[in-house]
Design an enzyme around this catalytic site. Structure first.
Site, PDB file in Angstrom:
ATOM      1  N   ASP A   9       0.868  -1.159   0.000  1.00 22.09           N
ATOM      2  CA  ASP A   9       0.000   0.000   0.000  1.00 22.09           C
ATOM      3  C   ASP A   9       0.926   1.236   0.000  1.00 22.09           C
ATOM      4  OD1 ASP A   9      -2.357   1.627   0.534  1.00 22.09           O
ATOM      5  OD2 ASP A   9      -1.519   1.840   2.548  1.00 22.09           O
ATOM      6  N   ASP A  11      -0.029   5.035   0.875  1.00 26.26           N
ATOM      7  CA  ASP A  11      -0.214   5.984   1.987  1.00 26.26           C
ATOM      8  C   ASP A  11      -0.103   5.271   3.336  1.00 26.26           C
ATOM      9  OD1 ASP A  11      -1.140   8.356   0.386  1.00 26.26           O
ATOM     10  OD2 ASP A  11      -2.722   6.956  -0.155  1.00 26.26           O
TER      11      ASP A  11
HETATM   12  C1  BG6 Z   1      -5.833   5.808   0.135  1.00 26.02           C
HETATM   13  C2  BG6 Z   1      -5.797   6.593   1.427  1.00 26.02           C
HETATM   14  O1  BG6 Z   1      -4.582   5.345  -0.194  1.00 26.02           O
HETATM   15  O2  BG6 Z   1      -6.320   6.602  -0.908  1.00 26.02           O
HETATM   16  C3  BG6 Z   1      -7.179   7.123   1.712  1.00 26.02           C
HETATM   17  O3  BG6 Z   1      -5.370   5.756   2.481  1.00 26.02           O
HETATM   18  C4  BG6 Z   1      -7.648   7.952   0.555  1.00 26.02           C
HETATM   19  O4  BG6 Z   1      -7.166   7.873   2.900  1.00 26.02           O
HETATM   20  C5  BG6 Z   1      -7.608   7.114  -0.729  1.00 26.02           C
HETATM   21  O5  BG6 Z   1      -8.966   8.402   0.782  1.00 26.02           O
HETATM   22  C6  BG6 Z   1      -7.976   7.936  -1.954  1.00 26.02           C
HETATM   23  O6  BG6 Z   1      -6.944   8.840  -2.197  1.00 26.02           O
HETATM   24  P1  BG6 Z   1      -7.069  10.071  -3.207  1.00 26.02           P
HETATM   25  O7  BG6 Z   1      -5.639  10.516  -3.370  1.00 26.02           O
HETATM   26  O8  BG6 Z   1      -7.680   9.562  -4.462  1.00 26.02           O
HETATM   27  O9  BG6 Z   1      -7.933  11.069  -2.499  1.00 26.02           O
HETATM   28 MG    MG Z   2      -2.592   3.045   3.697  1.00 29.80          MG
END
Ligand code: BG6
Ligand code: MG
Length: 218
Positions: A9, A11
């Protein structure tokens, strides 16, 4: 199992962007007068932007139209991308992540990203890692977000490795569930480190070597 590929993953596992998500949601919630805290934020981890907004609006005093929701999601994304632009640098790679991935590569194990984020590629560019992975699957490639296994199954397919020979590394409840649903082994870190469904866990990638993980799974 033989660990032939590791799908990480993004984030909260490879980069520190989870704090920027929190700050962007907090700014939006403040503007809309919706109460928001870190506890609610934990429920947004790993799920898509629109699903996160639905959770955030559970506490709202009024109903929002689909048009308003789209505008709010776009506004939150602007705040988030501004934070990435301003603050995300190569030092945003989490402690231990680089060494861990280098160890995997040295063993001939493929390394991929499986993220729900539509900003995945931009984040990798900002930390100078856009060419580092054997495959990158992000929110632009999927129709169903975690806990659906789609993101990890697409990654396995692109790597040409069977799901049961893949290990997922996750920091969220939704992500651990997605890895299990994909038929993969799961290594939980960070906010998910005490998730009992995971096959192995550690506080972060700094606290355990790739060798130890591979030995624990084979
Ligand atoms: C995930 C995060 O990787 O991506 C979430 O952990 C986030 O918190 C999701 O909502 C969507 O990300 P983005 O960049 O499309 O807003
Ligand atoms: Mg994550």
């Amino acid at each position: 199992m033989r660990v032939e590929a590791v799908i990480l993953d993004l984030d909260g596992v490879v980069v520190t962007t989870d704090e920027f998500h929190y700050q962007a949601w907090q700014r939006l919630a403040g503007e809309e007068g919706v109460s928001f805290d870190r506890k609610i934020n934990n429920r947004l981890r790993g799920v898509s932007c629109m699903e996160s907004l639905t959770i955030l609006l559970e506490k709202a005093k009024r109903k929002y139209s689909d048009k308003e929701k789209k505008e709010m999601a776009a506004r939150k994304n602007r705040y988030y991308v501004d934070l990435l632009d301003e603050k995300l640098k190569p030092d945003g790679v989490l402690p231990g992540a680089m060494d861990f991935m280098e160890e995997l590569k040295a063993h001939g194990i493929k390394v991929a990203i499986g993220s729900s984020s539509k900003n995945g590629m931009m984040i990798l560019q900002k930390v100078g890692m856009d060419a580092y992975f054997d495959a990158v699957v992000d929110g632009n490639d999927i129709t169903k977000s975690k806990p659906d296994p789609e993101v990890f199954l697409i990654a396995a397919k692109r790597l040409d490795i069977e799901p049961w020979d893949c290990l997922v590394i996750e920091d969220t409840e939704a992500g651990v569930a997605a890895g299990i649903a994909a038929g993969m082994k799961v290594f939980a870190v960070g906010a998910a480190a005490d998730d009992e469904r995971a096959d192995v866990s550690a506080p972060s990638l700094e606290h355990i070597s790739a060798d130890e993980i591979i030995a624990a799974l084979t």
